[in-house]
Design a protein around this motif. Structure first.
Motif, PDB file in Angstrom:
ATOM      1  N   GLU A  33       0.692  -1.159  -0.180  1.00 37.07           N
ATOM      2  CA  GLU A  33      -0.062   0.095  -0.052  1.00 37.07           C
ATOM      3  C   GLU A  33       1.119   1.118  -0.006  1.00 37.07           C
ATOM      4  N   ALA A  34       0.317   2.275  -0.756  1.00 35.14           N
ATOM      5  CA  ALA A  34       1.152   3.636  -0.541  1.00 35.14           C
ATOM      6  C   ALA A  34       1.138   4.102   0.741  1.00 35.14           C
ATOM      7  N   GLY A  35       2.357   4.929   0.923  1.00 41.11           N
ATOM      8  CA  GLY A  35       2.814   5.659   2.126  1.00 41.11           C
ATOM      9  C   GLY A  35       3.330   6.974   1.751  1.00 41.11           C
ATOM     10  N   ASP A  36       3.607   7.687   2.968  1.00 42.08           N
ATOM     11  CA  ASP A  36       3.985   8.983   2.539  1.00 42.08           C
ATOM     12  C   ASP A  36       4.768   9.330   3.949  1.00 42.08           C
ATOM     13  N   GLU A  37       5.621  10.401   3.841  1.00 44.96           N
ATOM     14  CA  GLU A  37       6.397  10.933   5.085  1.00 44.96           C
ATOM     15  C   GLU A  37       5.822  11.096   6.054  1.00 44.96           C
ATOM     16  N   ASP A  38       4.326  11.551   5.932  1.00 46.64           N
ATOM     17  CA  ASP A  38       3.562  11.807   7.340  1.00 46.64           C
ATOM     18  C   ASP A  38       2.674  10.683   7.647  1.00 46.64           C
ATOM     19  N   GLU A  39       2.954   9.636   7.140  1.00 45.00           N
ATOM     20  CA  GLU A  39       2.514   8.317   7.789  1.00 45.00           C
ATOM     21  C   GLU A  39       1.032   8.499   7.511  1.00 45.00           C
ATOM     22  N   SER A  40       0.349   9.183   6.841  1.00 43.16           N
ATOM     23  CA  SER A  40      -1.141   9.335   6.496  1.00 43.16           C
ATOM     24  C   SER A  40      -1.682   7.930   6.197  1.00 43.16           C
ATOM     25  N   PRO A  41      -3.108   7.529   6.662  1.00 44.18           N
ATOM     26  CA  PRO A  41      -3.597   6.299   5.958  1.00 44.18           C
ATOM     27  C   PRO A  41      -3.849   6.175   4.693  1.00 44.18           C
ATOM     28  N   PRO A  42      -3.871   4.994   4.205  1.00 45.51           N
ATOM     29  CA  PRO A  42      -4.543   5.120   2.655  1.00 45.51           C
ATOM     30  C   PRO A  42      -5.720   5.793   2.662  1.00 45.51           C
ATOM     31  N   LYS A  43      -5.786   6.282   1.361  1.00 41.24           N
ATOM     32  CA  LYS A  43      -7.170   6.929   0.859  1.00 41.24           C
ATOM     33  C   LYS A  43      -7.951   5.902   0.228  1.00 41.24           C
ATOM     34  N   PRO A  44      -9.316   6.099   0.301  1.00 37.28           N
ATOM     35  CA  PRO A  44     -10.224   4.888  -0.269  1.00 37.28           C
ATOM     36  C   PRO A  44      -9.967   4.511  -1.942  1.00 37.28           C
ATOM     37  N   ASP A  45      -9.576   5.723  -2.547  1.00 39.53           N
ATOM     38  CA  ASP A  45      -9.333   5.656  -3.874  1.00 39.53           C
ATOM     39  C   ASP A  45      -8.029   5.288  -4.429  1.00 39.53           C
ATOM     40  N   GLU A  46      -7.123   5.192  -3.584  1.00 43.54           N
ATOM     41  CA  GLU A  46      -5.938   4.477  -3.791  1.00 43.54           C
ATOM     42  C   GLU A  46      -5.707   3.186  -4.107  1.00 43.54           C
ATOM     43  N   PRO A  47      -5.243   2.592  -4.943  1.00 39.91           N
ATOM     44  CA  PRO A  47      -4.950   1.085  -5.230  1.00 39.91           C
ATOM     45  C   PRO A  47      -4.040   0.548  -4.314  1.00 39.91           C
ATOM     46  N   THR A  48      -4.404  -0.782  -4.049  1.00 38.98           N
ATOM     47  CA  THR A  48      -3.367  -1.480  -3.289  1.00 38.98           C
ATOM     48  C   THR A  48      -2.814  -2.667  -4.277  1.00 38.98           C
ATOM     49  N   ALA A 122       6.106   1.702  -9.761  1.00 39.54           N
ATOM     50  CA  ALA A 122       6.483   3.209 -10.324  1.00 39.54           C
ATOM     51  C   ALA A 122       5.204   3.676 -10.984  1.00 39.54           C
ATOM     52  N   ASP A 123       4.630   2.937 -11.914  1.00 39.07           N
ATOM     53  CA  ASP A 123       3.445   3.668 -12.631  1.00 39.07           C
ATOM     54  C   ASP A 123       2.287   3.656 -11.647  1.00 39.07           C
ATOM     55  N   GLU A 124       2.040   2.969 -10.619  1.00 42.14           N
ATOM     56  CA  GLU A 124       0.813   2.986  -9.705  1.00 42.14           C
ATOM     57  C   GLU A 124       0.995   4.027  -8.568  1.00 42.14           C
ATOM     58  N   LEU A 125       2.175   4.522  -8.078  1.00 37.47           N
ATOM     59  CA  LEU A 125       2.023   5.268  -7.112  1.00 37.47           C
ATOM     60  C   LEU A 125       1.144   6.369  -7.299  1.00 37.47           C
ATOM     61  N   PRO A 126       0.400   6.521  -6.168  1.00 37.44           N
ATOM     62  CA  PRO A 126      -0.627   7.577  -6.290  1.00 37.44           C
ATOM     63  C   PRO A 126       0.039   9.126  -6.273  1.00 37.44           C
ATOM     64  N   PRO A 127      -0.498  10.144  -6.634  1.00 37.67           N
ATOM     65  CA  PRO A 127      -0.079  11.286  -6.478  1.00 37.67           C
ATOM     66  C   PRO A 127       0.112  11.740  -4.875  1.00 37.67           C
ATOM     67  N   GLY A 128       1.065  12.378  -4.511  1.00 37.09           N
ATOM     68  CA  GLY A 128       1.132  12.738  -3.246  1.00 37.09           C
ATOM     69  C   GLY A 128       1.702  11.699  -2.318  1.00 37.09           C
TER      70      GLY A 128
END
Length: 148
Positions: A33-48, A122-128
């Motif tokens: 699942e996608a992550g970020d430096e803020d460790e925010s939870p996954p968003k419902p529209d983001e792929p896994t 690399a292609d699937e990483l959500p914006p942000g």
């Protein structure tokens, strides 16, 4: 990519081999699942994405075929909004079936299968998002599957 005649023959071989398979249960799974430096939870529209490794006799109707026979099969699943949207299928080229108990997270992350998966990631990483989080399970050594 194979020409259409060869592609049609390959699909026919996959269907024929898959029809000989019973249960579908992975031996190894890497959930991403996608992550970020803020460790925010996954968003419902983001792929896994999930990379499953199935023994030759346990692929989910999508068996990889080597020389006309079902092979240890890797399936990279993509889900979005609670629906499977993609499945990439390939035969095992890393020798996982040689010793399932020896398949470790590090071995999978350094494998040829993960190198190919990384191109898709690399292609699937959500914006942000900054990176993918990986969660590894070897069901042979770590976790007993329900109903198994």
């Amino acid at each position: 990519r194979p020409p259409s005649a060869k592609g049609g023959a390959a699909v026919g071989a996959i269907v024929a081999a898959s029809s000989r398979i019973g249960d579908a249960a992975p031996s190894v799974r890497v959930y991403m699942e996608a992550g970020d430096e803020d460790e925010s939870p996954p968003k419902p529209d983001e792929p896994t994405l999930v990379l499953d490794v199935y023994p030759a006799d346990a692929a989910p109707g999508l068996a990889a075929v080597v020389k006309g026979q079902p092979a240890t099969t890797l399936v990279l699943w993509r889900a979005a909004k609670n629906k499977l949207t993609h499945a990439w299928v390939a035969p095992d080229r890393d020798g996982y079936a040689d010793d399932w108990a020896a398949v470790t997270e590090d071995a999978v992350l350094q494998s040829r299968a993960m190198a190919a998966t990384n191109e898709i990631l690399a292609d699937e990483l959500p914006p942000g998002r900054d990176y993918w989080n990986f969660y590894f399970n070897n069901y042979i050594t770590d976790i007993e599957l329900a109903g198994a």
